[in-house]
Design a protein around this motif. Sequence first.
Motif, short mmCIF file in Angstrom:
data_model
loop_
_atom_site.label_atom_id
_atom_site.label_comp_id
_atom_site.label_asym_id
_atom_site.label_seq_id
_atom_site.Cartn_x
_atom_site.Cartn_y
_atom_site.Cartn_z
N LEU A 31 7.34 -3.00 0.84
CA LEU A 31 6.92 -2.27 -0.38
C LEU A 31 7.37 -0.80 -0.67
O LEU A 31 8.02 -0.73 -1.84
CB LEU A 31 5.29 -2.14 -0.31
N GLU B 120 5.04 5.02 11.71
CA GLU B 120 5.04 3.68 11.71
C GLU B 120 6.57 3.22 11.71
O GLU B 120 7.25 3.96 11.06
CB GLU B 120 4.21 3.41 10.44
N ARG C 278 -14.25 0.01 6.97
CA ARG C 278 -13.52 -1.09 7.34
C ARG C 278 -14.17 -2.04 8.26
O ARG C 278 -13.66 -2.57 8.90
CB ARG C 278 -12.17 -0.65 7.82
N PHE D 252 -10.35 4.43 8.44
CA PHE D 252 -10.98 3.97 7.09
C PHE D 252 -12.50 3.96 7.24
O PHE D 252 -13.25 3.32 8.18
CB PHE D 252 -10.71 2.67 6.46
N ARG E 225 -9.96 6.00 0.01
CA ARG E 225 -8.63 6.06 -0.21
C ARG E 225 -8.09 7.09 -1.16
O ARG E 225 -7.22 6.57 -1.98
CB ARG E 225 -8.09 4.78 -0.38
C1 UD1 Z 1 -0.98 2.05 4.80
C2 UD1 Z 1 -0.93 0.59 5.10
C3 UD1 Z 1 -2.28 0.02 5.31
C4 UD1 Z 1 -2.85 0.67 6.79
C5 UD1 Z 1 -2.82 2.03 6.75
C6 UD1 Z 1 -3.12 2.91 7.73
C7 UD1 Z 1 0.84 -0.08 3.45
C8 UD1 Z 1 0.96 -0.69 1.97
N1 UD1 Z 1 -0.47 0.11 3.65
O1 UD1 Z 1 -1.83 2.46 3.79
O2 UD1 Z 1 -1.98 -1.42 5.54
O3 UD1 Z 1 -4.21 0.11 6.97
O4 UD1 Z 1 -1.56 2.61 6.06
O5 UD1 Z 1 -2.42 2.44 8.91
O6 UD1 Z 1 1.70 0.40 4.20
N2 UD1 Z 1 -5.67 10.06 3.05
C9 UD1 Z 1 -6.12 10.95 2.42
N3 UD1 Z 1 -5.51 11.46 1.41
C10 UD1 Z 1 -4.17 11.08 0.95
C11 UD1 Z 1 -3.73 9.91 1.77
C12 UD1 Z 1 -4.37 9.28 2.70
O7 UD1 Z 1 -7.10 11.38 2.84
O8 UD1 Z 1 -3.76 11.29 0.14
C13 UD1 Z 1 -6.48 8.87 4.10
C14 UD1 Z 1 -6.93 7.74 3.99
O9 UD1 Z 1 -8.17 7.79 3.11
C15 UD1 Z 1 -7.20 7.23 5.00
C16 UD1 Z 1 -5.97 7.83 5.97
O10 UD1 Z 1 -5.61 9.16 5.24
O11 UD1 Z 1 -8.33 7.59 5.75
C17 UD1 Z 1 -4.74 7.02 6.23
O12 UD1 Z 1 -4.24 6.56 5.10
P1 UD1 Z 1 -2.80 6.33 4.78
O13 UD1 Z 1 -2.08 6.32 6.10
O14 UD1 Z 1 -2.24 6.93 3.48
O15 UD1 Z 1 -2.84 4.58 4.23
P2 UD1 Z 1 -2.01 3.90 3.31
O16 UD1 Z 1 -0.63 4.58 3.10
O17 UD1 Z 1 -2.89 3.68 2.17
#
Ligand code: UD1
Length: 421
Positions: free
Chosen positions: A26, A189, A334, A331, A121
């Motif tokens: 992606l 990652e 979850r 999360f 999220r």
């Molecule tokens: C990515 C993965 C998903 C995985 C996750 C955590 C992709 C497409 N998806 O999701 O499969 O479960 O990483 O390993 O790669 N957060 C905030 N503010 C922000 C951004 C994130 O508070 O602006 C929080 C989120 O709510 C969550 C945590 O940070 O609690 C981690 O989220 P994030 O690492 O950003 O996950 P994704 O990139 O959405």
Amino acid sequence: MDYLEIEGGKRLQGSIKISGAKNAALPVIAATLLCKGKTRLKNLPDVVDIRTLLKLLEMLGAKVGRGEDLVEIDNSDIVSTRAVYEIVSKMRASILVLGPLLGRFGVCEVSLPGGCAIGQRPIDLHLKALEAMGAHIEIKGGYIRAEAPEGLHGSRIIFDKITVGGTENVLMAASMAHGTTEIINAAREPEIIQLCEMLMSAGIEMEGVGSSRIKIHGSGGRALEFTKDISIIPDRIEAGTYLCAGAITYSQITLERVNIEHIQTTIDKLGVMGCDFEIKDDSITIFPADSLTEVNIVTAEYPGFPTDMQAQFMAVATLAQGESLIEERLFENRFMHVSELNRLGADIWLKGNVAAVKPVEKLYGADVMATDLRASSALVLAALAAEGTTRIRRIYHLDRGYDDLEGKLRRLNARVVRKKE
Ligand code: UD1
């Protein structure tokens, strides 16, 4: 609507190939927007999320050519920088076009992704970081409008929380910014490393790749050129899911085309549960436990235990000898799979963000509902081990992220059919 019917209680056997990682593909697809010409991608998984992002790029004006194991994206004629609600609401990861569109065109509009089944999220950290790089951001009518007419400038970004998507958006935006950006508390990652390597292959200089502190020396507004083919890394979550299939059905199976380092925590935890492994280059064979031992898990950012494997381990833990404790730290919501696993005979109790998985002798087939991508794969695993027939509804969640799931399971001798209501 399609559903999966699984006849459980059968030993699996044989060997399958792991596909390219959806979560690596992606950002790589989004990053092609930094290039004015063509980019060739190999080993893309054939899953709905990838098709959705390619469709979004086509709506922006990209031309996507599909060949055997090769997708060519030509971004020479991007005519729009607006990512519409119809696509973003289908897939949250569409937010990954924000950084590259803003970096290359200095203006874009991306629909707000909103919450999803596993939690709220937010994307506040993405937006704060881009603002620190000089973007003016406004949220109106459900859209994020971001502008940086003079281009973005390098900045020191300190993420309060580790965010995979946030790190990826900043990496892409910073690669076309003026000056140097430093990301502190960056995600580590393997998908992040793939993206960094892609950007470096276009001449972007970086320091600290793979660490939590990355420096990116921006191109100063010059569009990038990806001249080398980019081959997507193997999917560590798909590999982990099939290892869990071997564990829960007490079967010896082999996975080819895996990156062992990326699945080390999964291997370690299945080892604690009594499974054994034989590793040869990029293939791994799981030898099942005599009887499964309980396990304790706390999800964390990479290289910790992946939240994307939490549901699958919960399925395996239902059949362990003792009580397992599984704590979800990433999360807030979850655990949608808990009640569905209990419908199959599991005995799982939730208290806050900890699930106590009490041992049961057997699982029994039932009708269950998929709620999100990884929760659905936990139901598939439980169904493979359960006595009798399980019907899993709402499997569009599975189609988002598992390439040829039924085909691969059937190759492993499972009795799985996709049926229509
Ligand atoms: C990515 C993965 C998903 C995985 C996750 C955590 C992709 C497409 N998806 O999701 O499969 O479960 O990483 O390993 O790669 N957060 C905030 N503010 C922000 C951004 C994130 O508070 O602006 C929080 C989120 O709510 C969550 C945590 O940070 O609690 C981690 O989220 P994030 O690492 O950003 O996950 P994704 O990139 O959405």
